[in-house]
Motif scaffolding. Structure first.
Motif, PDB file in Angstrom:
ATOM      1  N   ALA A 137       0.834  -1.205   0.000  1.00 32.91           N
ATOM      2  CA  ALA A 137       0.000   0.000   0.000  1.00 32.91           C
ATOM      3  C   ALA A 137       0.867   1.253   0.000  1.00 32.91           C
ATOM      4  CB  ALA A 137      -0.943  -0.005   1.201  1.00 32.91           C
ATOM      5  N   ALA A 138       1.932   1.255   0.790  1.00 34.87           N
ATOM      6  CA  ALA A 138       2.829   2.413   0.833  1.00 34.87           C
ATOM      7  C   ALA A 138       3.521   2.609  -0.513  1.00 34.87           C
ATOM      8  CB  ALA A 138       3.848   2.247   1.944  1.00 34.87           C
ATOM      9  N   PHE A 139       3.949   1.526  -1.131  1.00 35.38           N
ATOM     10  CA  PHE A 139       4.619   1.609  -2.427  1.00 35.38           C
ATOM     11  C   PHE A 139       3.676   2.151  -3.499  1.00 35.38           C
ATOM     12  CE2 PHE A 139       5.569  -0.385  -6.541  1.00 35.38           C
ATOM     13  CZ  PHE A 139       6.826   0.155  -6.768  1.00 35.38           C
ATOM     14  N   ILE A 140       2.468   1.600  -3.568  1.00 31.52           N
ATOM     15  CA  ILE A 140       1.502   2.054  -4.581  1.00 31.52           C
ATOM     16  C   ILE A 140       1.143   3.520  -4.345  1.00 31.52           C
ATOM     17  CG2 ILE A 140      -0.851   1.739  -5.436  1.00 31.52           C
ATOM     18  CD1 ILE A 140      -0.466  -1.271  -4.876  1.00 31.52           C
ATOM     19  N   LYS A 141       0.980   3.913  -3.097  1.00 28.19           N
ATOM     20  CA  LYS A 141       0.671   5.312  -2.782  1.00 28.19           C
ATOM     21  C   LYS A 141       1.786   6.231  -3.267  1.00 28.19           C
ATOM     22  CE  LYS A 141       0.829   8.288   0.959  1.00 28.19           C
ATOM     23  NZ  LYS A 141       1.345   8.433   2.248  1.00 28.19           N
ATOM     24  N   ASN A 142       3.040   5.852  -3.011  1.00 28.34           N
ATOM     25  CA  ASN A 142       4.164   6.680  -3.462  1.00 28.34           C
ATOM     26  C   ASN A 142       4.231   6.769  -4.985  1.00 28.34           C
ATOM     27  OD1 ASN A 142       5.006   7.335  -0.893  1.00 28.34           O
ATOM     28  ND2 ASN A 142       6.411   5.610  -0.745  1.00 28.34           N
ATOM     29  N   VAL A 143       3.961   5.672  -5.670  1.00 23.33           N
ATOM     30  CA  VAL A 143       3.959   5.685  -7.134  1.00 23.33           C
ATOM     31  C   VAL A 143       2.859   6.602  -7.653  1.00 23.33           C
ATOM     32  CG1 VAL A 143       3.517   4.263  -9.172  1.00 23.33           C
ATOM     33  CG2 VAL A 143       5.045   3.424  -7.399  1.00 23.33           C
ATOM     34  N   LEU A 144       1.670   6.512  -7.055  1.00 24.81           N
ATOM     35  CA  LEU A 144       0.565   7.368  -7.490  1.00 24.81           C
ATOM     36  C   LEU A 144       0.869   8.837  -7.252  1.00 24.81           C
ATOM     37  CD1 LEU A 144      -2.593   5.384  -6.365  1.00 24.81           C
ATOM     38  CD2 LEU A 144      -1.784   5.785  -8.675  1.00 24.81           C
ATOM     39  N   ILE A 145       1.461   9.153  -6.100  1.00 20.30           N
ATOM     40  CA  ILE A 145       1.791  10.549  -5.800  1.00 20.30           C
ATOM     41  C   ILE A 145       2.842  11.071  -6.776  1.00 20.30           C
ATOM     42  CG2 ILE A 145       2.907  12.042  -4.097  1.00 20.30           C
ATOM     43  CD1 ILE A 145       1.432  10.445  -1.938  1.00 20.30           C
ATOM     44  N   LYS A 146       3.850  10.266  -7.083  1.00 19.91           N
ATOM     45  CA  LYS A 146       4.881  10.693  -8.041  1.00 19.91           C
ATOM     46  C   LYS A 146       4.267  10.920  -9.424  1.00 19.91           C
ATOM     47  CE  LYS A 146       8.891   8.589  -5.855  1.00 19.91           C
ATOM     48  NZ  LYS A 146       9.914   7.552  -5.913  1.00 19.91           N
ATOM     49  N   ASN A 147       3.365  10.031  -9.844  1.00 21.00           N
ATOM     50  CA  ASN A 147       2.726  10.195 -11.148  1.00 21.00           C
ATOM     51  C   ASN A 147       1.804  11.409 -11.167  1.00 21.00           C
ATOM     52  OD1 ASN A 147       3.974   8.123 -12.522  1.00 21.00           O
ATOM     53  ND2 ASN A 147       2.465   6.608 -11.891  1.00 21.00           N
ATOM     54  N   GLN A 148       1.130  11.692 -10.043  1.00 19.69           N
ATOM     55  CA  GLN A 148       0.292  12.881  -9.981  1.00 19.69           C
ATOM     56  C   GLN A 148       1.144  14.139 -10.107  1.00 19.69           C
ATOM     57  OE1 GLN A 148      -1.813  12.446  -6.291  1.00 19.69           O
ATOM     58  NE2 GLN A 148      -3.579  11.446  -7.261  1.00 19.69           N
ATOM     59  N   LEU A 149       2.318  14.141  -9.464  1.00 14.06           N
ATOM     60  CA  LEU A 149       3.199  15.288  -9.552  1.00 14.06           C
ATOM     61  C   LEU A 149       3.728  15.466 -10.980  1.00 14.06           C
ATOM     62  CD1 LEU A 149       5.246  14.978  -6.231  1.00 14.06           C
ATOM     63  CD2 LEU A 149       3.479  16.661  -6.794  1.00 14.06           C
ATOM     64  N   LYS A 150       4.053  14.361 -11.652  1.00 16.25           N
ATOM     65  CA  LYS A 150       4.522  14.443 -13.031  1.00 16.25           C
ATOM     66  C   LYS A 150       3.432  14.977 -13.943  1.00 16.25           C
ATOM     67  CE  LYS A 150       7.963  10.762 -12.951  1.00 16.25           C
ATOM     68  NZ  LYS A 150       8.294   9.428 -13.438  1.00 16.25           N
ATOM     69  N   LEU A 151       2.187  14.538 -13.730  1.00 11.94           N
ATOM     70  CA  LEU A 151       1.083  14.994 -14.569  1.00 11.94           C
ATOM     71  C   LEU A 151       0.756  16.458 -14.331  1.00 11.94           C
ATOM     72  CD1 LEU A 151      -1.325  11.914 -14.420  1.00 11.94           C
ATOM     73  CD2 LEU A 151       0.074  12.673 -16.339  1.00 11.94           C
ATOM     74  N   SER A 152       0.942  16.936 -13.104  1.00  9.41           N
ATOM     75  CA  SER A 152       0.618  18.335 -12.809  1.00  9.41           C
ATOM     76  C   SER A 152       1.696  19.292 -13.297  1.00  9.41           C
ATOM     77  CB  SER A 152       0.397  18.527 -11.305  1.00  9.41           C
ATOM     78  OG  SER A 152       1.609  18.289 -10.602  1.00  9.41           O
ATOM     79  N   ASN A 153       2.913  18.801 -13.522  1.00  8.07           N
ATOM     80  CA  ASN A 153       4.005  19.664 -13.999  1.00  8.07           C
ATOM     81  C   ASN A 153       3.990  19.729 -15.469  1.00  8.07           C
ATOM     82  OD1 ASN A 153       4.974  20.244 -11.491  1.00  8.07           O
ATOM     83  ND2 ASN A 153       6.412  18.546 -11.480  1.00  8.07           N
TER      84      ASN A 153
END
Length: 153
Positions: A137-153
């Motif tokens: 769960a922690a790993f998937i959460k970190n991946v999702l947060i990183k992808n959200q940051l990439k999409l917002s930039n």
């Protein structure tokens, strides 16, 4: 096609929850009774151990509920929804609660020299699976947060 996959996945999690509920209702009391017959010196711990295992089942069922809700959110919206990150946090916290309760229970029983081998094996098995769920769960959460940051930039 995606609706069918999410329905099957939700059904699998509901089935897992039902199986665990049936195990809690029917199998755990029998295991406790057999443990008392094999180790009568720990008979006084039968109900406290059962209660402890039932208490740890509550966060498990909440994590199953959160998982089914996340599947529904993914089906309607996107995997990059903030509700998904929130659900993964809840699942991670549920896993941590289960880990803490089992570690405390194992230490208390071991300190009292009242840790039957059946309970120890079950406890360590549950601990290993729960640690894997928390890490996942922690790993998937970190991946999702990183992808959200990439999409917002």
């Amino acid at each position: 096609m995606q609706k069918i996959n999410s329905t099957i996945l939700s059904s699998v999690f509901v089935l897992i929850g039902t199986i665990i509920l049936l195990l809690c209702v029917f199998v755990l009391p029998r295991v406790a009774q057999e443990t008392v017959l094999i180790h009568p010196e720990v008979a006084y711990l039968r109900y406290p151990i059962l209660l402890g295992m039932y208490v740890t089942a509550l966060p498990f069922f909440y994590a199953i509920y959160e998982t089914v809700k996340m599947i529904q959110v993914i089906e309607r919206k996107s995997i990059f929804s903030s509700r998904i990150v929130q659900g993964l946090n809840h699942i991670k916290y549920c896993a941590f609660v289960i880990i803490v309760l089992y570690v405390l229970g194992i230490f208390v029983l071991d300190y009292a020299n009242a840790l039957p081998s059946v309970i120890a094996v079950m406890g360590f098995g549950i601990l290993i699976v729960t640690i894997m769920v928390a890490a996942g769960a922690a790993f998937i959460k970190n991946v999702l947060i990183k992808n959200q940051l990439k999409l917002s930039n």
